[in-house]
Structure formats: structure tokens, C-alpha cells
Motif scaffolding. Sequence first.
Motif, PDB file in Angstrom:
ATOM      1  N   LEU A 456       0.863  -1.173   0.000  1.00 37.82           N
ATOM      2  CA  LEU A 456       0.000   0.000   0.000  1.00 37.82           C
ATOM      3  C   LEU A 456       0.902   1.225   0.000  1.00 37.82           C
ATOM      4  O   LEU A 456       1.810   1.334   0.825  1.00 37.82           O
ATOM      5  N   ARG A 457       0.650   2.144  -0.937  1.00 32.70           N
ATOM      6  CA  ARG A 457       1.494   3.338  -1.068  1.00 32.70           C
ATOM      7  C   ARG A 457       0.637   4.587  -0.891  1.00 32.70           C
ATOM      8  O   ARG A 457      -0.452   4.693  -1.458  1.00 32.70           O
ATOM      9  N   PHE A 458       1.166   5.529  -0.117  1.00 30.26           N
ATOM     10  CA  PHE A 458       0.453   6.759   0.214  1.00 30.26           C
ATOM     11  C   PHE A 458       1.097   7.926  -0.529  1.00 30.26           C
ATOM     12  O   PHE A 458       2.318   8.126  -0.456  1.00 30.26           O
ATOM     13  N   TRP A 459       0.268   8.714  -1.200  1.00 28.60           N
ATOM     14  CA  TRP A 459       0.746   9.809  -2.040  1.00 28.60           C
ATOM     15  C   TRP A 459       0.023  11.106  -1.676  1.00 28.60           C
ATOM     16  O   TRP A 459      -1.188  11.108  -1.455  1.00 28.60           O
ATOM     17  N   ASN A 460       0.778  12.201  -1.629  1.00 29.71           N
ATOM     18  CA  ASN A 460       0.186  13.533  -1.485  1.00 29.71           C
ATOM     19  C   ASN A 460      -0.017  14.109  -2.891  1.00 29.71           C
ATOM     20  O   ASN A 460       0.943  14.530  -3.543  1.00 29.71           O
ATOM     21  N   VAL A 461      -1.239  14.126  -3.353  1.00 31.30           N
ATOM     22  CA  VAL A 461      -1.493  14.536  -4.732  1.00 31.30           C
ATOM     23  C   VAL A 461      -2.365  15.779  -4.855  1.00 31.30           C
ATOM     24  O   VAL A 461      -2.276  16.504  -5.850  1.00 31.30           O
ATOM     25  N   PHE A 462      -3.213  16.071  -3.864  1.00 33.28           N
ATOM     26  CA  PHE A 462      -4.142  17.188  -3.975  1.00 33.28           C
ATOM     27  C   PHE A 462      -3.825  18.250  -2.928  1.00 33.28           C
ATOM     28  O   PHE A 462      -3.335  17.936  -1.838  1.00 33.28           O
ATOM     29  N   PRO A 463      -4.120  19.514  -3.227  1.00 32.50           N
ATOM     30  CA  PRO A 463      -3.902  20.573  -2.230  1.00 32.50           C
ATOM     31  C   PRO A 463      -5.015  20.582  -1.199  1.00 32.50           C
ATOM     32  O   PRO A 463      -6.078  19.964  -1.376  1.00 32.50           O
ATOM     33  N   SER A 464      -4.769  21.305  -0.118  1.00 34.56           N
ATOM     34  CA  SER A 464      -5.800  21.480   0.894  1.00 34.56           C
ATOM     35  C   SER A 464      -6.833  22.473   0.374  1.00 34.56           C
ATOM     36  O   SER A 464      -6.559  23.260  -0.525  1.00 34.56           O
ATOM     37  N   PRO A 465      -8.038  22.485   0.938  1.00 29.37           N
ATOM     38  CA  PRO A 465      -9.057  23.415   0.444  1.00 29.37           C
ATOM     39  C   PRO A 465      -8.734  24.873   0.698  1.00 29.37           C
ATOM     40  O   PRO A 465      -9.253  25.744   0.024  1.00 29.37           O
ATOM     41  N   LYS A 466      -7.845  25.179   1.663  1.00 25.23           N
ATOM     42  CA  LYS A 466      -7.530  26.568   1.986  1.00 25.23           C
ATOM     43  C   LYS A 466      -6.284  27.047   1.283  1.00 25.23           C
ATOM     44  O   LYS A 466      -6.267  28.109   0.686  1.00 25.23           O
ATOM     45  N   SER A 467      -5.214  26.281   1.359  1.00 24.61           N
ATOM     46  CA  SER A 467      -3.941  26.681   0.771  1.00 24.61           C
ATOM     47  C   SER A 467      -3.504  25.649  -0.252  1.00 24.61           C
ATOM     48  O   SER A 467      -3.264  24.495   0.098  1.00 24.61           O
ATOM     49  N   PRO A 468      -3.363  26.040  -1.552  1.00 20.65           N
ATOM     50  CA  PRO A 468      -2.978  25.068  -2.573  1.00 20.65           C
ATOM     51  C   PRO A 468      -1.606  24.472  -2.376  1.00 20.65           C
ATOM     52  O   PRO A 468      -1.291  23.446  -2.946  1.00 20.65           O
ATOM     53  N   ASN A 469      -0.750  25.105  -1.569  1.00 18.94           N
ATOM     54  CA  ASN A 469       0.614  24.613  -1.419  1.00 18.94           C
ATOM     55  C   ASN A 469       0.864  23.975  -0.059  1.00 18.94           C
ATOM     56  O   ASN A 469       2.004  23.710   0.298  1.00 18.94           O
ATOM     57  N   THR A 470      -0.201  23.770   0.712  1.00 17.65           N
ATOM     58  CA  THR A 470      -0.034  23.181   2.038  1.00 17.65           C
ATOM     59  C   THR A 470       0.015  21.673   1.928  1.00 17.65           C
ATOM     60  O   THR A 470      -0.850  21.055   1.330  1.00 17.65           O
ATOM     61  N   ASP A 471       1.024  21.077   2.505  1.00 17.14           N
ATOM     62  CA  ASP A 471       1.148  19.631   2.478  1.00 17.14           C
ATOM     63  C   ASP A 471       0.173  18.996   3.461  1.00 17.14           C
ATOM     64  O   ASP A 471      -0.243  19.592   4.440  1.00 17.14           O
TER      65      ASP A 471
END
Length: 485
Positions: A456-471
Motif C-alpha cells: 500500500l502506497r500513500f501519495w500527497n497529490v491534492f492541495p488542501s481546500p484553503k492553501s494550494p501549497n499546504t502539504d
Amino acid sequence: MGDPVLSPVIGQSADSSQLPTPSSDILALETLTPSRHVQRMINANHHVSPSRSIYSDRFIPSRSGSNFALFNISPSPQPPPQSGGEGKDDASSSAYAAALRDALFGPDTPYRKDNSLLSVRRNIFRYKTETRRSLHSLSPFVFNEDVGPGVIHCPVKAPRKVPRSPYKVLDAPALQDDFYLNLVDWSSHNVLAVGLGNCVYLWNACSSKVTKLCDLGIDDSVCSVGWAQRGTHVAIGTNNGKVQIWDASRCKRVRTMEGHRSRVGALAWSSNLLSSGSRDRSILQRDIRTQDDFVSKLSGHKSEVCGLKWSYDNRELASGGNDNRLFVWNQHSTQPLLKYCEHTAAVKAIAWSPHLHGLLASGGGTADRCIHFWNTTTNTHLSCMDTGSQVCNLVWSKNVNELVSTHGYSQNQIIVWRYPSMSKLATLTGHTYRVLYLAISPDGQTIVTGAGDETLRFWNVFPSPKSPNTDSEIGASSLGRTTIR
């Protein structure tokens, strides 16, 4: 444009030889006829006094500093300067105009390269295909080395970057390599449920704690898992055709429901209604508040039902089968309201858009490889994208208008798309088998993918709803590779 030099037109005194003297003026009046005398009295206000100069009420700017070249307009010829002062003003205006032109249009415009391009063409607002510059480059506040340090630099926002590597990898022994199963789901309470063989395990994304929920025994196996939209209840579809409801907070089975004659490979929740799709080609609607095993049976597919998704408003149910068909149902129908037959392979990948009502995406298997988009409100086919690989799963971002697809033969990749242009934002690789399983975190930023390589692999692909660059905060710690059982 350069500051125009205002040149007031000054009314000069008439030549003294042509002006009448006072005495001659008196003699002239004496010799005037009566009618001419009256006319002279009427026009007395327009008599030019010889003692002072008359100034005009109009100010005509000098055109020597005008930048006709910027608009392909040829100025009217001007006489050469009569004095050194005017030549200096023209040179100063030309230097300023050149600096301003560089700031506006850049140092490499055709006007700077070749003056022969200054033709007599007078179509000012024509589209200049030879000058293809971004909108930011047209701003006079963009830094240019040729202009000088006096111009302010305005930084351009960099595009969002999607990490190309998973931030976490979990070993998942006995994760089946079966296209028609759905063995991974992520709850609203940030808990991941995974079916491994005849067991279901829970992985808490906040604490990384692993809990064994159940063991079906050697005579049965897990074919699907699905979390309720709210709460801690999870449904488990088994190979024997049964559906079990478990309370994950107490690790206790609530009830077991029957009705299918074969394995249950697809589950979908709609509030208190649970839909289950089976290899027996039927879909059963189950209301967990009643004692009945199911309240209605949906018939239409000619082969195994492998994809089920309720719309976000819980009004429409989309189902895909191994008969290459995509159907749309509602809560009151036992026959499909819409039938789509464009796919040429099994339809497992189904996703409803959270941004536009009635927008549905579906993906086909190995012989199809396409993602189709449908408007179920108008019953129209919107578009089709050939991905080049078997489409195993689709999920839409809740935060931005993007979606993710996972693929099998032959690329085994994960693709992030921007909708509706369907341009690729990122292509993620790492799995060595078909990426058959996909789930998204409750905050909408992270996805987890599973494959027959038992990872199982976990990926950060989408921005947060408030800040597009927040991890994403999920999984930000405890990096590395561990096991889920």
C-alpha cells in the motif's frame, strides 16, 4: 509615451509697416462711408491692438516624442530641428520611449530588431502572432536587465508540484491481485480498512496503529470493504455471497445479511442504505434499519457487478459490470434509468464529481483503456480520453477540479488529471503490479493505492481546500516501510 513638449501658439504682432498709425487711422475714419463706418463699429471688438500680443486658447503638443512605431503608424514628416535645444529634447524623448518600450514589450520585439518592420499598416489592434509573450511579460513592473534597476520585479506564482514518490509504504501480505474486487477503503474518521485474505485489518492514519477487525475463517475470504459515510460501521462483502456489518470502534459484528448467490465484490453506502454488487449479476439494496436482508433487487447487468458508486446527493447510483455496461439507477427504480454502452471492456472505475451535479466519470478495462465523462442530468456523453492502459479506479478531488486514475496493464501507473482539459499534472510510478485499489483520505489531500505486489502506497497529490501549497498532515511523520499485519 514620452512627456509631450507643450508648444503654445503665440499670436505675434503684425508687421509695423502694415499697421496703421494713430493719425492714419483717424484719416481713414474720416474717409469711410456711413455704411462702412457702422460695420467698423460692429467689429470693433475684433480690432487688433498694436500694443500687445494675443495668445491663443489652444495648446498643441509636439508630436516629436510620440511613439507611433509601437502601433505601426507612420508619423507625418517633420522638418529638421532649427536649434540645438529642440534636438536635445527629441533625443531625450526617444531614449525614454525606447526604455519604456523595452519594459512593456521586452528587448527582443521586432520593433527593436528591425526598423523595416515599421510599415505603413494602420490596423492598430491587429493580432501579432510574432510576439507571443505571457500576460506577465506585458506588465511594466517585470524586471528587465536592459531597462535597469529602477523597475520593480513582481514574482510569478509557481505551478503546484505533485511529489513523485510515496511518503509511506505499507506491506500488505495476501492482498489479492483480482481486478473485480474492492479491498481498500478510507473512513471519515481517518481509518483505513484493508481486506487481506480472509481477514480485515484497520490502520489508523493518525497513530499508525494496526488492528485486526475480523477473521472469516478458512472457508471464506474478503472480496470488498466499504465504510459508512458517517460513524464507525464498515461493511464486508464475502466470497460466500454474504454481507457483514461491523462496528469498528468495538471490533464487533453487528449483523450478517444474505441474498446473493455468489461473491460480493462491490459495496456502496448512501446514508442508511447499503448497495451490494455480486458475481450473480444483481445489485441488492439493503436498509440496515430494517430486519429484512434487502429491500429491493436491481437487475440489468449480464455479468459480474464490479463497480458501485452513489452520487454525492445520494440520488443516483452508478454501476459498472463485466458486461462492459455502465448503468445509472435511483432509489425508486428496479430497472436502470440510463444505460451507457460505449465501453469495450469491464467497467470497474466509477467516480461522481463533487463539483458539478450529474457529472460522472467511468473507466474501462484492458480492451478499452478509456475514461468517459457523462452528464446524467441531460443524458449526454461529454468526452473520452484514451489513457493507454487498463483503468482500474477513479477518484475525484474534493478540493480542486482534478481527478486521479490508477492503471494496470501495461503501465501500472497513477495519473493526476486536470479537468476538463484532461491535461496530466503528474504520473506516479512505483507499483510493480496492477494498481487495483484506490482510496482517498477524508481531508481530500492524500490517496492510498494497493496492488498485487502486496504493498500500500500513500501519495500527497491534492492541495488542501484553503492553501494550494499546504502539504497534508496525514502521514507526515513515521516515514518508511512497515507492515499492516
